[in-house]
Write a protein that holds these residues in place. Structure first.
Motif, PDB file in Angstrom:
ATOM      1  N   GLU A 158       7.247  22.047  -3.186  1.00 25.08           N
ATOM      2  CA  GLU A 158       6.698  21.015  -2.319  1.00 25.08           C
ATOM      3  C   GLU A 158       7.570  19.777  -2.374  1.00 25.08           C
ATOM      4  O   GLU A 158       8.159  19.460  -3.396  1.00 25.08           O
ATOM      5  N   LYS A 159       7.624  19.073  -1.276  1.00 24.52           N
ATOM      6  CA  LYS A 159       8.371  17.816  -1.193  1.00 24.52           C
ATOM      7  C   LYS A 159       7.360  16.691  -1.026  1.00 24.52           C
ATOM      8  O   LYS A 159       6.481  16.773  -0.174  1.00 24.52           O
ATOM      9  N   VAL A 160       7.470  15.668  -1.860  1.00 23.73           N
ATOM     10  CA  VAL A 160       6.549  14.534  -1.784  1.00 23.73           C
ATOM     11  C   VAL A 160       7.281  13.350  -1.158  1.00 23.73           C
ATOM     12  O   VAL A 160       8.372  12.984  -1.593  1.00 23.73           O
ATOM     13  N   THR A 169       5.352  21.308   2.592  1.00 21.89           N
ATOM     14  CA  THR A 169       5.896  22.573   2.104  1.00 21.89           C
ATOM     15  C   THR A 169       6.657  23.230   3.236  1.00 21.89           C
ATOM     16  O   THR A 169       6.496  22.898   4.408  1.00 21.89           O
ATOM     17  N   THR A 170       7.499  24.191   2.869  1.00 20.47           N
ATOM     18  CA  THR A 170       8.244  24.930   3.876  1.00 20.47           C
ATOM     19  C   THR A 170       7.830  26.394   3.823  1.00 20.47           C
ATOM     20  O   THR A 170       7.287  26.871   2.824  1.00 20.47           O
ATOM     21  N   SER A 176       0.859  -1.173   0.000  1.00 20.95           N
ATOM     22  CA  SER A 176       0.000   0.000   0.000  1.00 20.95           C
ATOM     23  C   SER A 176       0.899   1.228   0.000  1.00 20.95           C
ATOM     24  O   SER A 176       1.870   1.294   0.767  1.00 20.95           O
ATOM     25  N   PHE A 177       0.591   2.194  -0.868  1.00 26.27           N
ATOM     26  CA  PHE A 177       1.408   3.398  -0.983  1.00 26.27           C
ATOM     27  C   PHE A 177       0.583   4.624  -0.631  1.00 26.27           C
ATOM     28  O   PHE A 177      -0.586   4.733  -0.996  1.00 26.27           O
ATOM     29  N   GLU A 178       1.208   5.556   0.084  1.00 28.24           N
ATOM     30  CA  GLU A 178       0.558   6.806   0.441  1.00 28.24           C
ATOM     31  C   GLU A 178       1.557   7.928   0.200  1.00 28.24           C
ATOM     32  O   GLU A 178       2.718   7.839   0.612  1.00 28.24           O
TER      33      GLU A 178
END
Length: 92
Positions: free
Chosen positions: A38-40, A31-32, A24-26
């Motif tokens: 944005e960082k995923v 954000t800073t 399962s992936f989420e």
């Protein structure tokens, strides 16, 4: 201890094979305040039968939808009635 050829002496040993499971992936987006992009971050969970015991530090090879990847176990499993959820990290 490292041997002269830099080997640690550890060997992969197959403990279980062909166990039905699911990944399962989420995706989490962060954000800073500095306005950077944005960082995923992707979180990966292994869903497997509750009676299967996977020791901490285990290396897991999982094939799903024709894609095989290696993971390492991270954290204690969340055990439910019909399955358990184990957080995974990609194996380096």
């Amino acid at each position: 201890m490292t041997k002269p050829n830099k080997a640690t002496g550890f060997k992969d040993v197959i403990v279980l094979e062909e166990q039905p499971c699911k990944l399962s992936f989420e995706n989490l987006t962060t954000t800073t305040d500095s306005g950077n992009a944005e960082k995923v971050i992707q979180i990966t969970k292994l869903l497997i039968a509750p009676e299967i015991q996977i020791k901490p530090g285990s290396k897991l090879t999982v094939t799903q939808n024709g894609v095989t990847r290696e993971y390492k176990k991270s954290g204690e499993p969340a055990v439910h009635f019909a399955h358990q959820e184990i957080m995974l990290e990609l194996f380096d």
